[in-house]
Each structure stands twice: as C-alpha cells, then as structure tokens.
Design an enzyme around this catalytic site. Structure first.
Site: not given
Length: 209
Positions: A27, A81, A106, A127
């Site tokens: 991430h 997010n 990503d 997100n």
C-alpha cells in the site's frame, strides 16, 4: 464524460500510510516512488504542511520564467483513506489545478511489477483515490498506477496490501516503485500523454526504449 486534458504537472502526490509498521507494504508504493523522485532530485529537506510531508523541486522547463518549473512532492500523513484532505489543501495553497496533479498509487488490477500511466477516471474501489476525488470534486488528475496484482488464494485485500514484504517480494517491489518513479518523472518533464504512450505502449518489451 472524458477526462480533461492534463496540463503541466506541478504537484506529484504519492499515496501510502505513515509509520514504520506500514513502510514495507504494498500500500506504500506511492510513498516509495516519491522518495525515489526526491532522491534523484537531491531533496534534503521535507516540511510538514497541511497534514503532509512536502518537498519542493525544480525541473527544467524553457517555457517557464527562468527556465525552471517548481514541482511539489507530497506524502499525505493522514492515512490512505483520508489522503484527499491534505492533497486538496495543498492544491489550494499552491494554486494547483486537478489537471496539474499526478498521483502515484498501488493498483490491484495491474499485474505485479507493471506500471501504467492514466489520465483521469474513477477510483475503482481504491480508498485513497476515492478520498482525493471527493475532496477535490474532480476526477481530472493523472495517475501513475503501480501494479501489485491480486491477492493469492482467498487472502483478504486489506491483509495483502498491508502485509510486510519478505526479502524477494521487497526486492521486486523496489524495482517496481523505481519504475513508477521513472514514469512520474517522465510525466513531469515530457508531459502525461507522452509518458502514457511511452510507458503503456509496451516500451519495456520491445527493447527499443
């Protein structure tokens, strides 16, 4: 509705999560790529601004006054997010339009190791992108999509993207984020459309680039 045509890139934001426990995870591809861009530009100073780590670099641009264009490098520190908050604030402070923003993130829908450049579009369930679109009120920013592939077996997506990478995985991930940084640098210096056509056009497989 088609995305607006990209303008010269004046801000590059890499998405990730702050903190050591997330540093070596899929991430954080955006953070890794931004760090590589900063290293290549000789950045020695990051400042905390609007909930993000920010560094300023200059790139050669004969059309700009003094032959240089300032580009803002951004690593939001608000977790993935809610990335849109810091990015939208910084866009306002630096007077950067959505069409002048490039986001590195990503991407599950691209094979691991592949990198693609994209103009505009939706969030596809990501997100970080969802937050940016929400806060900017626009989808017209460009993206460098760092492919991480699908989770193996029935592993939940959250576990896959936040799992610590093992030695070989980390090495391959490093090569991929370096390629993402190179794609972003191309978008900054030669334009997003040039970068998209060059990076997405199979340049790596035909041996000519």
């Amino acid at each position: 509705m088609a995305a607006a045509q990209p303008l010269k890139i004046r801000m590059v934001a890499g998405l990730g999560n702050p903190g050591e426990e997330y540093a070596e995870t899929r991430h954080n591809a955006g953070f890794k790529a931004i760090d590589e861009l900063a290293r290549q530009a000789g950045v020695t100073y990051w400042k905390n601004q609007a909930g993000a780590e920010v560094a300023l670099i200059s790139v050669n641009d004969p059309e700009e006054e003094g032959g240089k264009r300032e580009v803002v490098l951004v690593k939001p520190q608000s977790y993935m997010n809610t990335s849109g908050g810091p990015i939208s604030k910084l866009c306002a402070q630096y007077k950067v339009k959505p069409e002048e923003l490039l986001v590195i993130h990503d991407e599950l829908d691209i094979p691991a190791g592949d990198v693609r450049v994209k103009v505009g579009g939706g969030h596809a369930g990501h997100n970080g992108l969802r937050s940016i679109i929400d806060k900017l009120g626009s989808r017209d920013f460009s993206r460098v999509r760092a492919g991480i592939g699908d989770p193996p077996g029935r592993m939940p997506v959250a576990d896959f993207v936040l799992k610590q990478l093992r030695a070989k995985e980390a090495e391959d991930f490093g090569f991929m984020t370096q390629a993402a940084a190179e794609a972003a640098a191309l978008a900054v210096t030669r334009g997003v459309i040039f970068a998209r056509d060059h990076v997405n056009g199979g340049a790596g497989s035909n041996g000519k680039h």
